[in-house]
Enzyme design. Structure first.
Site, PDB file in Angstrom:
ATOM      1  N   LYS A 147     -34.905  -8.748 -15.239  1.00  0.00           N
ATOM      2  CA  LYS A 147     -34.554  -6.519 -15.757  1.00  0.00           C
ATOM      3  C   LYS A 147     -33.375  -6.896 -16.674  1.00  0.00           C
ATOM      4  O   LYS A 147     -32.629  -5.717 -17.011  1.00  0.00           O
ATOM      5  CB  LYS A 147     -34.857  -6.652 -14.633  1.00  0.00           C
ATOM      6  CG  LYS A 147     -32.872  -7.317 -13.365  1.00  0.00           C
ATOM      7  CD  LYS A 147     -32.573  -7.064 -12.227  1.00  0.00           C
ATOM      8  CE  LYS A 147     -31.427  -7.630 -12.021  1.00  0.00           C
ATOM      9  NZ  LYS A 147     -31.123  -7.445 -10.139  1.00  0.00           N
ATOM     10  N   HIS A 190     -21.960 -18.274 -13.785  1.00  0.00           N
ATOM     11  CA  HIS A 190     -22.512 -16.485 -13.354  1.00  0.00           C
ATOM     12  C   HIS A 190     -21.651 -15.945 -14.429  1.00  0.00           C
ATOM     13  O   HIS A 190     -19.797 -16.287 -15.117  1.00  0.00           O
ATOM     14  CB  HIS A 190     -21.926 -15.986 -12.371  1.00  0.00           C
ATOM     15  CG  HIS A 190     -22.996 -14.693 -12.580  1.00  0.00           C
ATOM     16  ND1 HIS A 190     -23.258 -14.232 -12.179  1.00  0.00           N
ATOM     17  CD2 HIS A 190     -24.125 -14.575 -11.070  1.00  0.00           C
ATOM     18  CE1 HIS A 190     -23.868 -12.487 -11.932  1.00  0.00           C
ATOM     19  NE2 HIS A 190     -24.718 -13.476 -11.593  1.00  0.00           N
ATOM     20  N   LYS A 202     -30.653 -13.019  -0.931  1.00  0.00           N
ATOM     21  CA  LYS A 202     -30.141 -11.297  -0.824  1.00  0.00           C
ATOM     22  C   LYS A 202     -30.861 -10.993   0.109  1.00  0.00           C
ATOM     23  O   LYS A 202     -31.726 -11.165   1.147  1.00  0.00           O
ATOM     24  CB  LYS A 202     -31.481 -10.700  -2.272  1.00  0.00           C
ATOM     25  CG  LYS A 202     -31.445 -11.210  -3.273  1.00  0.00           C
ATOM     26  CD  LYS A 202     -30.595 -10.280  -4.463  1.00  0.00           C
ATOM     27  CE  LYS A 202     -30.052 -11.161  -5.813  1.00  0.00           C
ATOM     28  NZ  LYS A 202     -29.254 -10.095  -6.237  1.00  0.00           N
ATOM     29  N   ASP A 230     -24.856 -14.915  -4.649  1.00  0.00           N
ATOM     30  CA  ASP A 230     -24.935 -14.072  -5.685  1.00  0.00           C
ATOM     31  C   ASP A 230     -23.064 -13.460  -6.038  1.00  0.00           C
ATOM     32  O   ASP A 230     -22.829 -13.931  -5.254  1.00  0.00           O
ATOM     33  CB  ASP A 230     -24.988 -12.102  -4.717  1.00  0.00           C
ATOM     34  CG  ASP A 230     -25.726 -11.600  -6.055  1.00  0.00           C
ATOM     35  OD1 ASP A 230     -25.776 -11.702  -6.726  1.00  0.00           O
ATOM     36  OD2 ASP A 230     -27.157 -11.348  -5.979  1.00  0.00           O
ATOM     37  N   GLU A 231     -22.870 -13.074  -7.061  1.00  0.00           N
ATOM     38  CA  GLU A 231     -21.451 -13.164  -7.925  1.00  0.00           C
ATOM     39  C   GLU A 231     -20.492 -11.845  -7.317  1.00  0.00           C
ATOM     40  O   GLU A 231     -19.447 -12.158  -7.588  1.00  0.00           O
ATOM     41  CB  GLU A 231     -21.917 -12.259  -9.097  1.00  0.00           C
ATOM     42  CG  GLU A 231     -22.250 -10.974  -8.906  1.00  0.00           C
ATOM     43  CD  GLU A 231     -23.636 -10.700  -8.951  1.00  0.00           C
ATOM     44  OE1 GLU A 231     -24.466 -11.590  -8.885  1.00  0.00           O
ATOM     45  OE2 GLU A 231     -24.407  -9.615  -9.220  1.00  0.00           O
ATOM     46  N   LYS A 237     -28.137 -20.358  -4.648  1.00  0.00           N
ATOM     47  CA  LYS A 237     -26.908 -19.380  -4.976  1.00  0.00           C
ATOM     48  C   LYS A 237     -26.054 -18.343  -3.846  1.00  0.00           C
ATOM     49  O   LYS A 237     -26.803 -17.646  -4.014  1.00  0.00           O
ATOM     50  CB  LYS A 237     -26.853 -19.266  -6.442  1.00  0.00           C
ATOM     51  CG  LYS A 237     -27.988 -18.662  -7.005  1.00  0.00           C
ATOM     52  CD  LYS A 237     -27.350 -18.696  -8.597  1.00  0.00           C
ATOM     53  CE  LYS A 237     -26.407 -17.039  -8.764  1.00  0.00           C
ATOM     54  NZ  LYS A 237     -26.078 -16.072  -8.452  1.00  0.00           N
TER      55      LYS A 237
HETATM   56  C1  CAP Z   1     -30.312 -12.000  -9.950  1.00  0.00           C
HETATM   57  C2  CAP Z   1     -29.187 -11.606 -10.062  1.00  0.00           C
HETATM   58  C3  CAP Z   1     -28.439 -12.584 -11.055  1.00  0.00           C
HETATM   59  C4  CAP Z   1     -28.666 -11.561 -12.277  1.00  0.00           C
HETATM   60  C5  CAP Z   1     -27.539 -12.316 -13.640  1.00  0.00           C
HETATM   61  C6  CAP Z   1     -28.660 -10.102 -10.530  1.00  0.00           C
HETATM   62  O1  CAP Z   1     -31.432 -11.046  -8.459  1.00  0.00           O
HETATM   63  O2  CAP Z   1     -28.628 -12.284  -8.636  1.00  0.00           O
HETATM   64  O3  CAP Z   1     -27.024 -12.085 -10.707  1.00  0.00           O
HETATM   65  O4  CAP Z   1     -29.214 -12.758 -13.055  1.00  0.00           O
HETATM   66  O5  CAP Z   1     -28.109 -12.195 -14.867  1.00  0.00           O
HETATM   67  O6  CAP Z   1     -27.524  -9.914  -8.673  1.00  0.00           O
HETATM   68  O7  CAP Z   1     -29.304  -9.948 -10.625  1.00  0.00           O
HETATM   69  P1  CAP Z   1     -32.753 -10.940  -9.436  1.00  0.00           P
HETATM   70  P2  CAP Z   1     -27.771 -12.485 -16.041  1.00  0.00           P
HETATM   71  O8  CAP Z   1     -33.371 -12.597  -9.066  1.00  0.00           O
HETATM   72  O9  CAP Z   1     -33.081 -10.485  -7.457  1.00  0.00           O
HETATM   73  O10 CAP Z   1     -32.695 -10.060  -9.815  1.00  0.00           O
HETATM   74  O11 CAP Z   1     -28.265 -13.986 -15.842  1.00  0.00           O
HETATM   75  O12 CAP Z   1     -28.529 -11.958 -16.875  1.00  0.00           O
HETATM   76  O13 CAP Z   1     -25.929 -12.923 -16.390  1.00  0.00           O
HETATM   77 MG    MG Z   2     -26.734 -11.916  -8.807  1.00  0.00          MG
END
Ligand code: CAP
Ligand code: MG
Length: 434
Positions: free
Chosen positions: A314, A274, A157, A185-186, A183
């Site tokens: 969250k 993801h 992040k 981020d998406e 990892k």
């Molecule tokens: C988490 C995260 C993930 C989500 C995806 C985000 O970051 O990188 O992409 O967890 O959700 O971008 O929110 P934080 P899921 O730890 O800062 O919240 O696994 O439910 O598909």
């Molecule tokens: Mg993410």
């Protein structure tokens, strides 16, 4: 119930059908709703047609065969799709999905419809590669086969914005702090401020350094999602340039892309899956697709790790906890010769929430924290250490609060985000104690 789209339970051989369970809400009868799905998704349409033969009807009609009425026009329906309907070899998962989860969502006869599960006979499983590594393969590489502790992951992040050197620095801090996985981020692929090639080389240099310094293998899941020609080029580039894991946004790329990557013999890296976009069709409990179905298909297609939800975090509604548990069962249960998949809990996790996630989802779990690591008052390294301490505390069966007395990083995290887990339905303010 008479007609070619109906059967008794005794008329359905589970070895020669894909059997789907749908939750349905309709103004008409459940029987008519089941017939509408079976005809639309196999050999029929809205009216009788002269082009269909009795032979086609006998061999290929999908059949509604079980109805569990909850209230008027609301209930569960099971539909059996003959295996011969599908081109499993060349049509693959898109072809399966186009029938079991295709046009039916738009039928006006149905107010709401949700695909709750799809059961595949052994003859279908043999057409798919499954994971190359899976849970045990990833644990083998990480050296956690004996301890069976949950893996700890972090998402760099901010999601986007850091350049390759900054990304590598954050990755190094997290790795030294104790994560097993870093990892992308998406939303990060190869933007101009952080080209993939340079990012891979800078991060892997640091991971090699961590290996030298600590002896630990830390995975870096490089997001290769993108246009198809670029995606496969990125995948080759990753393999040839020292990557140790790749990541794919599987729903936006498509599960056929995942399968192609996974079954390519030159793909020697585990694939972190993801699921961004999933909530568009998984979040409404009355309509769409249950995450368990995506979990089954990801396992068939060859994903090694899959985001499947949290027990505290969250994302999702309170019901998502049950859905995450059900999805993880599908990833971890014995299923022919197809390897098990490492479930990933992610989204708003911080040390306070670790015990709840492990208690509900088990130890075969990758626990990811982005904000919950980089938001630590003393920075990324301390944040990673605090998360590891929270996992260690659970493994040693010591309450977090007590463990924190002798572990200052954990104490600072708990001071910031709270000592007690609060239910998802509570406000963010209460949950994060801010
Ligand atoms: C988490 C995260 C993930 C989500 C995806 C985000 O970051 O990188 O992409 O967890 O959700 O971008 O929110 P934080 P899921 O730890 O800062 O919240 O696994 O439910 O598909
Ligand atoms: Mg993410």
């Amino acid at each position: 119930m008479e007609g070619i789209f109906f059967s008794d339970v005794s008329g359905i051989d589970p070895e020669s059908h894909i059997i789907c369970t749908y939750y349905v809400e309709t103004d008409g009868s459940l029987e008519r709703a089941g017939e509408a799905i079976a005809e639309e998704e196999s050999i029929g349409t809205w009216t009788d047609i002269g082009t269909v033969t009795t032979d086609i009807q006998r061999r290929l009609a999908a059949k509604a065969f079980q109805f569990e009425k909850k209230r008027k026009g609301i209930g569960l329906i099971k539909i059996a799709f003959p295996v011969d309907l599908f081109d499993l070899e060349r049509g693959g998962i898109p072809n399966i999905m186009s029938m079991i989860a295709g046009n039916l969502f738009g039928l006006s006869a149905l107010k709401n419809v949700r695909l709750l599960d799809a059961e595949f006979p052994k003859s279908v499983l043999s057409h798919f590669p499954g994971p190359k590594f899976g849970l045990e393969g990833v644990r083998e590489l990480a050296g956690t086969k004996k301890t069976r502790r949950p893996h700890l992951g972090t998402i760099i992040k901010p999601k986007v914005g850091l350049n390759p050197s900054q990304t590598a620095e954050v990755a190094y801090e997290a790795a030294v702090g104790g994560v097993d996985l870093i990892k992308d981020d998406e939303t990060l692929v190869s933007q101009s401020f952080c080209p993939l090639e340079e990012r891979l080389s800078k991060v892997m240099e640091k991971m090699d350094l961590v290996k030298e310094e600590t002896g630990r293998t830390v995975f870096y899941a490089l997001n290769i999602t993108g246009n198809l020609n670029r995606l496969f080029e990125f995948a080759d580039y990753a393999v040839e340039n020292g990557a140790n894991m790749i990541m794919l946004d599987i729903l936006l790329s498509g599960l056929a892309v995942l399968q192609q990557l996974a079954e390519d013999p030159s793909m020697r890296l585990p694939i972190h899956c993801h699921r961004t976009f999933h909530a568009a069709f998984t979040k409404n409990p009355l309509h769409g697709v249950h995450m368990r179905v995506i979990a089954r298909l990801t396992r068939l297609a060859g994903g090694d790790q899959l985001h499947s939800g949290t027990a505290a975090g969250k994302m999702g509604l309170p019901e998502e906890t049950a859905e995450a548990k059900e999805s993880n069962e599908v990833l971890l249960q014995k299923w022919g010769n197809i390897k098990t998949v490492f479930p990933v809990a992610s989204g708003g996790i911080h040390p306070t929430l670790v015990p709840k996630n492990i208690e509900i989802l088990g130890k075969d779990l990758v626990i990811n924290a982005g904000g919950g690591i980089h938001g630590h008052p003393d920075g990324t390294r301390a944040g990673a250490t605090a998360m590891r301490q929270a996992i260690d505390a659970v493994m040693k069966k010591i309450p977090l609060e007590e463990y924190a007395e002798t572990h200052p990083e954990l104490k600072k995290a708990l001071d910031r985000w709270g000592y007690r887990y609060a239910e998802k339905s509570e406000s963010l303010e209460q949950r994060y104690g801010e």
